[in-house]
Design an enzyme around this catalytic site. Structure first.
Site, PDB file in Angstrom:
ATOM      1  N   ILE A  14       0.832  -1.207   0.000  1.00  0.00           N
ATOM      2  CA  ILE A  14       0.000   0.000   0.000  1.00  0.00           C
ATOM      3  C   ILE A  14       0.865   1.256   0.000  1.00  0.00           C
ATOM      4  O   ILE A  14       0.656   2.166  -0.808  1.00  0.00           O
ATOM      5  CB  ILE A  14      -0.918   0.013   1.256  1.00  0.00           C
ATOM      6  CG1 ILE A  14      -1.783  -1.246   1.266  1.00  0.00           C
ATOM      7  CG2 ILE A  14      -1.741   1.282   1.322  1.00  0.00           C
ATOM      8  CD1 ILE A  14      -2.616  -1.455   0.014  1.00  0.00           C
ATOM      9  N   THR A 120      -4.751  -1.280   8.674  1.00  0.00           N
ATOM     10  CA  THR A 120      -5.966  -1.871   9.239  1.00  0.00           C
ATOM     11  C   THR A 120      -5.762  -2.064  10.741  1.00  0.00           C
ATOM     12  O   THR A 120      -4.761  -2.657  11.155  1.00  0.00           O
ATOM     13  CB  THR A 120      -6.240  -3.232   8.576  1.00  0.00           C
ATOM     14  OG1 THR A 120      -6.241  -3.025   7.173  1.00  0.00           O
ATOM     15  CG2 THR A 120      -7.574  -3.796   9.019  1.00  0.00           C
ATOM     16  N   LYS A 205     -13.674  -0.520   7.543  1.00  0.00           N
ATOM     17  CA  LYS A 205     -12.663  -1.398   6.930  1.00  0.00           C
ATOM     18  C   LYS A 205     -12.821  -2.834   7.432  1.00  0.00           C
ATOM     19  O   LYS A 205     -12.792  -3.801   6.661  1.00  0.00           O
ATOM     20  CB  LYS A 205     -11.262  -0.870   7.277  1.00  0.00           C
ATOM     21  CG  LYS A 205     -10.134  -1.811   6.957  1.00  0.00           C
ATOM     22  CD  LYS A 205      -9.914  -1.941   5.477  1.00  0.00           C
ATOM     23  CE  LYS A 205      -8.934  -3.031   5.149  1.00  0.00           C
ATOM     24  NZ  LYS A 205      -8.639  -3.133   3.748  1.00  0.00           N
ATOM     25  N   ASN A 209     -14.100  -6.497   5.168  1.00  0.00           N
ATOM     26  CA  ASN A 209     -13.394  -7.782   5.039  1.00  0.00           C
ATOM     27  C   ASN A 209     -14.090  -8.895   5.811  1.00  0.00           C
ATOM     28  O   ASN A 209     -14.046 -10.066   5.412  1.00  0.00           O
ATOM     29  CB  ASN A 209     -11.933  -7.622   5.465  1.00  0.00           C
ATOM     30  CG  ASN A 209     -11.110  -6.995   4.347  1.00  0.00           C
ATOM     31  OD1 ASN A 209     -11.609  -6.805   3.240  1.00  0.00           O
ATOM     32  ND2 ASN A 209      -9.866  -6.662   4.626  1.00  0.00           N
ATOM     33  N   ARG A 245     -31.635 -11.099  -5.147  1.00  0.00           N
ATOM     34  CA  ARG A 245     -31.003 -10.578  -3.922  1.00  0.00           C
ATOM     35  C   ARG A 245     -30.071 -11.595  -3.264  1.00  0.00           C
ATOM     36  O   ARG A 245     -29.798 -11.531  -2.080  1.00  0.00           O
ATOM     37  CB  ARG A 245     -32.093 -10.133  -2.930  1.00  0.00           C
ATOM     38  CG  ARG A 245     -32.752  -8.810  -3.331  1.00  0.00           C
ATOM     39  CD  ARG A 245     -33.948  -8.449  -2.477  1.00  0.00           C
ATOM     40  NE  ARG A 245     -35.042  -9.413  -2.589  1.00  0.00           N
ATOM     41  CZ  ARG A 245     -35.887  -9.495  -3.621  1.00  0.00           C
ATOM     42  NH1 ARG A 245     -35.758  -8.637  -4.620  1.00  0.00           N
ATOM     43  NH2 ARG A 245     -36.824 -10.400  -3.676  1.00  0.00           N
ATOM     44  N   GLY A 256      -6.882 -17.210   2.347  1.00  0.00           N
ATOM     45  CA  GLY A 256      -5.504 -16.805   2.620  1.00  0.00           C
ATOM     46  C   GLY A 256      -5.336 -15.312   2.426  1.00  0.00           C
ATOM     47  O   GLY A 256      -6.306 -14.566   2.349  1.00  0.00           O
ATOM     48  N   CYS A 259      -5.324 -10.178   4.703  1.00  0.00           N
ATOM     49  CA  CYS A 259      -6.408  -9.274   5.108  1.00  0.00           C
ATOM     50  C   CYS A 259      -7.617 -10.040   5.623  1.00  0.00           C
ATOM     51  O   CYS A 259      -7.975  -9.961   6.787  1.00  0.00           O
ATOM     52  CB  CYS A 259      -6.843  -8.430   3.922  1.00  0.00           C
ATOM     53  SG  CYS A 259      -5.465  -7.591   3.161  1.00  0.00           S
ATOM     54  N   LYS A 321      -4.317 -16.848  -3.820  1.00  0.00           N
ATOM     55  CA  LYS A 321      -5.454 -16.734  -4.734  1.00  0.00           C
ATOM     56  C   LYS A 321      -4.927 -16.693  -6.173  1.00  0.00           C
ATOM     57  O   LYS A 321      -3.712 -16.583  -6.381  1.00  0.00           O
ATOM     58  CB  LYS A 321      -6.326 -15.536  -4.400  1.00  0.00           C
ATOM     59  CG  LYS A 321      -5.712 -14.176  -4.658  1.00  0.00           C
ATOM     60  CD  LYS A 321      -6.770 -13.102  -4.409  1.00  0.00           C
ATOM     61  CE  LYS A 321      -6.283 -11.741  -4.824  1.00  0.00           C
ATOM     62  NZ  LYS A 321      -7.321 -10.728  -4.669  1.00  0.00           N
ATOM     63  N   ARG A 328       1.296 -15.429   1.243  1.00  0.00           N
ATOM     64  CA  ARG A 328       1.030 -15.229   2.674  1.00  0.00           C
ATOM     65  C   ARG A 328      -0.254 -15.934   3.106  1.00  0.00           C
ATOM     66  O   ARG A 328      -1.287 -15.797   2.477  1.00  0.00           O
ATOM     67  CB  ARG A 328       0.938 -13.727   2.992  1.00  0.00           C
ATOM     68  CG  ARG A 328       2.320 -13.094   3.036  1.00  0.00           C
ATOM     69  CD  ARG A 328       2.232 -11.626   3.292  1.00  0.00           C
ATOM     70  NE  ARG A 328       1.699 -10.924   2.133  1.00  0.00           N
ATOM     71  CZ  ARG A 328       1.521  -9.611   2.106  1.00  0.00           C
ATOM     72  NH1 ARG A 328       1.803  -8.873   3.153  1.00  0.00           N
ATOM     73  NH2 ARG A 328       1.062  -9.024   1.018  1.00  0.00           N
TER      74      ARG A 328
HETATM   75  N1  SAJ Z   1     -11.868 -16.521  -1.677  1.00  0.00           N
HETATM   76  C1  SAJ Z   1     -12.726 -17.626  -1.673  1.00  0.00           C
HETATM   77  N2  SAJ Z   1     -13.946 -17.493  -2.254  1.00  0.00           N
HETATM   78  C2  SAJ Z   1     -14.352 -16.324  -2.838  1.00  0.00           C
HETATM   79  C3  SAJ Z   1     -13.493 -15.208  -2.819  1.00  0.00           C
HETATM   80  C4  SAJ Z   1     -12.247 -15.339  -2.229  1.00  0.00           C
HETATM   81  O1  SAJ Z   1     -12.396 -18.700  -1.162  1.00  0.00           O
HETATM   82  O2  SAJ Z   1     -15.476 -16.306  -3.359  1.00  0.00           O
HETATM   83  C5  SAJ Z   1     -10.544 -16.639  -1.045  1.00  0.00           C
HETATM   84  C6  SAJ Z   1      -9.386 -16.331  -2.007  1.00  0.00           C
HETATM   85  O3  SAJ Z   1      -9.031 -17.472  -2.741  1.00  0.00           O
HETATM   86  C7  SAJ Z   1      -8.308 -15.910  -1.023  1.00  0.00           C
HETATM   87  C8  SAJ Z   1      -9.093 -15.177   0.064  1.00  0.00           C
HETATM   88  O4  SAJ Z   1     -10.425 -15.602  -0.083  1.00  0.00           O
HETATM   89  O5  SAJ Z   1      -7.658 -17.013  -0.444  1.00  0.00           O
HETATM   90  C9  SAJ Z   1      -9.021 -13.677   0.009  1.00  0.00           C
HETATM   91  O6  SAJ Z   1      -9.048 -13.212  -1.336  1.00  0.00           O
HETATM   92  P1  SAJ Z   1      -9.933 -11.952  -1.805  1.00  0.00           P
HETATM   93  O7  SAJ Z   1      -9.764 -11.755  -3.261  1.00  0.00           O
HETATM   94  O8  SAJ Z   1     -11.310 -12.104  -1.296  1.00  0.00           O
HETATM   95  O9  SAJ Z   1      -9.345 -10.728  -0.971  1.00  0.00           O
HETATM   96  P2  SAJ Z   1      -7.887 -10.086  -0.734  1.00  0.00           P
HETATM   97  O10 SAJ Z   1      -7.402 -10.540   0.611  1.00  0.00           O
HETATM   98  O11 SAJ Z   1      -6.975 -10.269  -1.881  1.00  0.00           O
HETATM   99  O12 SAJ Z   1      -8.280  -8.517  -0.672  1.00  0.00           O
HETATM  100  C10 SAJ Z   1      -9.277  -8.090   0.263  1.00  0.00           C
HETATM  101  C11 SAJ Z   1     -10.267  -7.166  -0.456  1.00  0.00           C
HETATM  102  N3  SAJ Z   1     -11.450  -6.928   0.385  1.00  0.00           N
HETATM  103  C12 SAJ Z   1     -12.702  -7.135  -0.085  1.00  0.00           C
HETATM  104  O13 SAJ Z   1     -12.934  -7.521  -1.198  1.00  0.00           O
HETATM  105  C13 SAJ Z   1     -13.823  -6.822   0.869  1.00  0.00           C
HETATM  106  C14 SAJ Z   1      -9.579  -5.853  -0.775  1.00  0.00           C
HETATM  107  O14 SAJ Z   1     -10.502  -4.907  -1.323  1.00  0.00           O
HETATM  108  C15 SAJ Z   1      -8.954  -5.261   0.500  1.00  0.00           C
HETATM  109  O15 SAJ Z   1      -8.287  -4.033   0.237  1.00  0.00           O
HETATM  110  C16 SAJ Z   1      -7.920  -6.266   0.993  1.00  0.00           C
HETATM  111  O16 SAJ Z   1      -8.635  -7.460   1.348  1.00  0.00           O
HETATM  112  C17 SAJ Z   1      -7.214  -5.662   2.199  1.00  0.00           C
HETATM  113  O17 SAJ Z   1      -6.053  -5.234   2.026  1.00  0.00           O
HETATM  114  O18 SAJ Z   1      -7.823  -5.524   3.251  1.00  0.00           O
END
Ligand code: SAJ
Length: 430
Positions: A14, A120, A205, A209, A245, A256, A259, A321, A328
């Protein structure tokens, strides 16, 4: 307010893009990191993190002559704290980096400065932790200088675009601080800027998440239920999501990254007696790698806690992902290590990971070399290149005729035509 000079503390995912973006928008920026290796890498034209477009942005920032990288902060009009807030063994937020960044600002603070915390943090950190440290300067937060909280919300893989275009929330410890924050970020933010108080912004925030984590946990629980009832969860979710909805997220091998698997704990820590749903969701997602291991052992006819007795298993994908290089808290690595702890030999391939020392996991250069002598192949990350593997080529590379797909990445019928049976997470009984 006019900001001519900004000091950014913390040059990670960031802080670095933020520092460079201010620089390319005409602000004089001092980017600071306490890690001497990061400072020298950047000063010598290198880059310590991978993010699409970042190399270009850093180069442009240096060419603008507005960016300097240093290990010591300097006097400035505004200070931005963008350091990590990991969690401790007991799942409480580790605020050491936030505190030491605030301490580093104390001797430099001048009247009318603005300090913004971006890391955060648990609710009330800005008021209860950061303000008292900064007030040690002899200046008073809210009257002599301004203090705000503004979380980053960018998605790894899309950071540079989202930094500019996402809506941004700025919570001031008073209205003047929030408005100063608005002036600062409107230098480059093109999305809406919403102002509020600092504790609301901290909560926003964590809520964002947490809602994602709880919804992923729900999807993972649906997958386990579908496995019991002989339903294909992927088909069921697709149908349910046609309801106007309903928006069920995707099940997978677990959650993983730095965040979603961490931030909900900051709410649990603050009020454990209240945050019971949030805690349960965390536990479901943390337990998902173990659930994938049970699917794998069933495919191999191994019972709970029995040794894998040296069986070789290929795992495809190691990052947290798809299509990022970040490992991480990766559930894929956790699965590899759980299997290796039970005496499986793990050959892993990930197109984004080349050199890494991962205990219990042998990293291979190609997916072919990972699968060649393996008894079972397991898909753990939906990287585009892994989804594009030709099932007929897979058939010719390995004797494994059953494969586990934890991300719904391979089409069961296409792979069946090639002679391979796909066992899918959330669709095992079909
Ligand atoms: N995942 C699933 N199923 C899904 C979506 C994600 O199993 O349907 C898993 C992913 O494979 C991964 C984990 O969740 O292991 C997190 O991935 P992610 O794409 O959901 O999120 P991050 O950690 O890369 O980024 C998030 C984002 N937050 C939201 O979408 C609410 C991002 O906008 C934030 O800025 C970031 O956290 C952060 O820095 O807090």
């Amino acid at each position: 307010m006019i900001f001519r000079k900004v000091c950014v503390l913390g040059l990670g995912y960031i802080g670095l893009p933020t520092a460079c973006t201010f620089a390319t928008h005409g602000v004089n920026v001092i980017g600071v990191d306490v890690n001497p290796q990061i400072v020298s890498t950047l000063q010598n034209g290198g880059l310590h993190i991978a993010e699409p477009g970042l190399r270009n942005l850093v180069e442009t920032a240096f060419l603008s002559k507005n960016l300097q990288i240093n290990h010591e902060p300097e006097k400035a009009d505004a200070f931005i704290i963008a350091v990590p807030t990991p969690f401790l063994e007991n799942k409480h937020a580790d605020l050491r980096f936030v505190k030491s960044a605030a301490e580093a600002i104390v001797p430099l603070l001048q009247p009318e400065n603005l300090v913004v915390l971006e890391s955060t943090s648990p609710p009330r950190t800005t008021i209860d932790v950061v303000a008292p440290i900064l007030d040690k300067s002899g200046l008073k937060s809210g009257s002599d200088f301004m203090l705000a909280y503004s979380p980053e919300r960018v998605l790894p893989g899309q950071i540079l675009h989202e930094l500019i275009h996402n809506a941004r929330v700025i919570g001031g410890i008073d209205l003047k601080s929030a408005e100063a924050g608005q002036d600062l970020y409107s230098i480059f933010v093109e999305g809406e800027i919403v102002i509020t108080d600092s504790t609301t912004a901290e909560m926003v925030k964590l809520m964002e998440n947490t809602q994602r984590d709880v919804n992923i946990a729900l999807a993972n629980e649906f997958a386990r239920l579908a496995d019991k009832f002989g339903v294909d969860v992927w088909e069921a979710i697709e149908i349910a999501n046609r309801h106007p909805r309903v928006n069920i997220l995707k099940p997978g091998p677990g959650v993983g990254g730095h965040c979603i698997g961490v931030d909900p704990w900051f709410l649990v820590e603050s009020a454990p007696e209240v945050a019971t749903l949030i805690r349960s969701a965390r536990e479901v997602n943390d337990n998902q790698p173990d659930y994938v291991v049970t699917i794998i052992q069933r495919c191999l006819g191994i019972s709970d806690s029995e040794s894998f007795g040296g069986i070789q298993i290929a795992i495809l994908g190691l990052t947290y992902k798809p299509d990022v290089d970040d490992i991480r808290q990766s559930p894929a690595i956790r699965i590899g290590q759980l299997l290796s702890d039970r005496n499986a030999v793990i050959k892993a391939f990930d197109p984004y990971i080349t050199e890494k020392d991962l205990p219990g996991i042998h990293l291979m250069d190609t997916w072919q070399s990972a699968v060649q002598t393996s008894k079972l192949v397991v898909l753990l990350v939906a990287h585009s290149s892994l989804l594009a593997i030709d099932p007929f080529e897979m058939f010719s590379q390995t004797d494994s005729r059953i494969m586990v797909d934890s991300v719904n990445g391979w089409d069961t019928d296409d792979w069946k035509k090639a002679g391979i049976e796909i066992i899918k997470l959330g669709a095992q009984m079909r």
